[in-house]
Design a protein around this motif. Structure first.
Motif, short mmCIF file in Angstrom:
data_model
loop_
_atom_site.label_atom_id
_atom_site.label_comp_id
_atom_site.label_asym_id
_atom_site.label_seq_id
_atom_site.Cartn_x
_atom_site.Cartn_y
_atom_site.Cartn_z
N ARG A 26 0.84 -1.20 0.00
CA ARG A 26 0.00 0.00 0.00
C ARG A 26 0.87 1.25 0.00
O ARG A 26 0.59 2.22 -0.70
CB ARG A 26 -0.92 -0.05 1.22
N ALA A 27 1.96 1.22 0.78
CA ALA A 27 2.88 2.36 0.81
C ALA A 27 3.56 2.55 -0.54
O ALA A 27 3.76 3.67 -1.00
CB ALA A 27 3.92 2.16 1.90
N ASP A 28 3.91 1.43 -1.21
CA ASP A 28 4.54 1.50 -2.53
C ASP A 28 3.60 2.18 -3.53
O ASP A 28 4.00 3.09 -4.27
CB ASP A 28 4.90 0.08 -2.99
N ALA A 29 2.32 1.76 -3.52
CA ALA A 29 1.34 2.39 -4.42
C ALA A 29 1.13 3.85 -4.05
O ALA A 29 1.02 4.72 -4.92
CB ALA A 29 0.03 1.62 -4.37
N PHE A 30 1.10 4.13 -2.73
CA PHE A 30 0.89 5.50 -2.27
C PHE A 30 2.02 6.42 -2.71
O PHE A 30 1.78 7.55 -3.15
CB PHE A 30 0.77 5.53 -0.74
N HIS A 31 3.27 5.94 -2.62
CA HIS A 31 4.40 6.79 -3.04
C HIS A 31 4.32 7.11 -4.53
O HIS A 31 4.66 8.23 -4.95
CB HIS A 31 5.72 6.10 -2.70
#
Length: 199
Positions: free
Chosen positions: A187-192
């Motif tokens: 989720r953090a990867d997509a968010f970045h």
């Protein structure tokens, strides 16, 4: 053409409390007021697509249309290499209804044991879709690679977090503090990626 997402009200098109918490943790420090579909009593649309992006767009479109505000949807799941990428988009319903993630994790473990799988590698996939009320859409996908362990460990996180050990760590996602998980999760990867493009 990519559009800027302006801080303000943002509808989190999900009824999953774990996802809502993580989305609030990611977006509220940037000035967004994250309101979930559950808080607004919006119905859950049927997820009929065969891809993470397709199902994320279904949910975000429905929420944007119902509220007249930009909507963010997360569709995510776990793909196990030895099982040909399953459960994949069917992660939440892997054990049938009502949803029971312990049963789902146990089913994956049983299927790995049934084929004597030595390869226990897996990846979490997250697709974030943003839809504006005028129909403009943006989609971002992130991944987190690791291996599966058994039995489940940890009390934090949700879904398959208790059996997923991210690459380079010995703890499961459910044993990590939220800020540690946020630093390496799918989720953090997509968010970045979303942040770099839209914010």
């Amino acid at each position: 053409m990519t559009r800027t997402l302006t801080p303000g009200r943002l509808i989190a098109a999900t009824h999953n409390k774990g996802k809502v918490k993580e989305l609030k943790d990611l977006f509220e420090p940037l000035g967004f007021e994250v309101v979930s579909a559950a808080e607004l009593d919006l119905p859950e649309p049927e997820e009929t697509e065969f891809t993470f992006s397709g199902n994320a767009l279904i949910k975000a479109r429905a929420a944007a249309m119902a509220t007249g505000a930009p909507a963010l949807s997360d569709d995510s799941g776990i793909a196990v290499k030895a099982l040909g990428g399953m459960p994949g988009v069917n992660t939440a319903d892997w054990a049938g209804h009502p949803r029971d993630f312990y049963k789902a994790m146990e089913k994956v473990e049983n299927e790995l044991n049934a084929i004597d799988a030595e390869d226990r590698s897996a990846k979490f996939v997250c697709c974030l879709a943003v839809v504006w009320p005028d129909g403009h859409e943006e989609v971002f996908e992130g991944e987190s690679h690791g291996t599966l362990t058994w039995p489940p460990r940890g009390e934090m996180g949700f879904g398959f977090d208790p059996v997923f050990v991210p690459a380079g760590r010995t703890e499961t996602f459910a044993e990590l503090q939220p800020e540690e998980k946020h630093a390496m999760s799918h989720r953090a990867d997509a968010f970045h990626k979303l942040k770099a493009a839209l914010l």
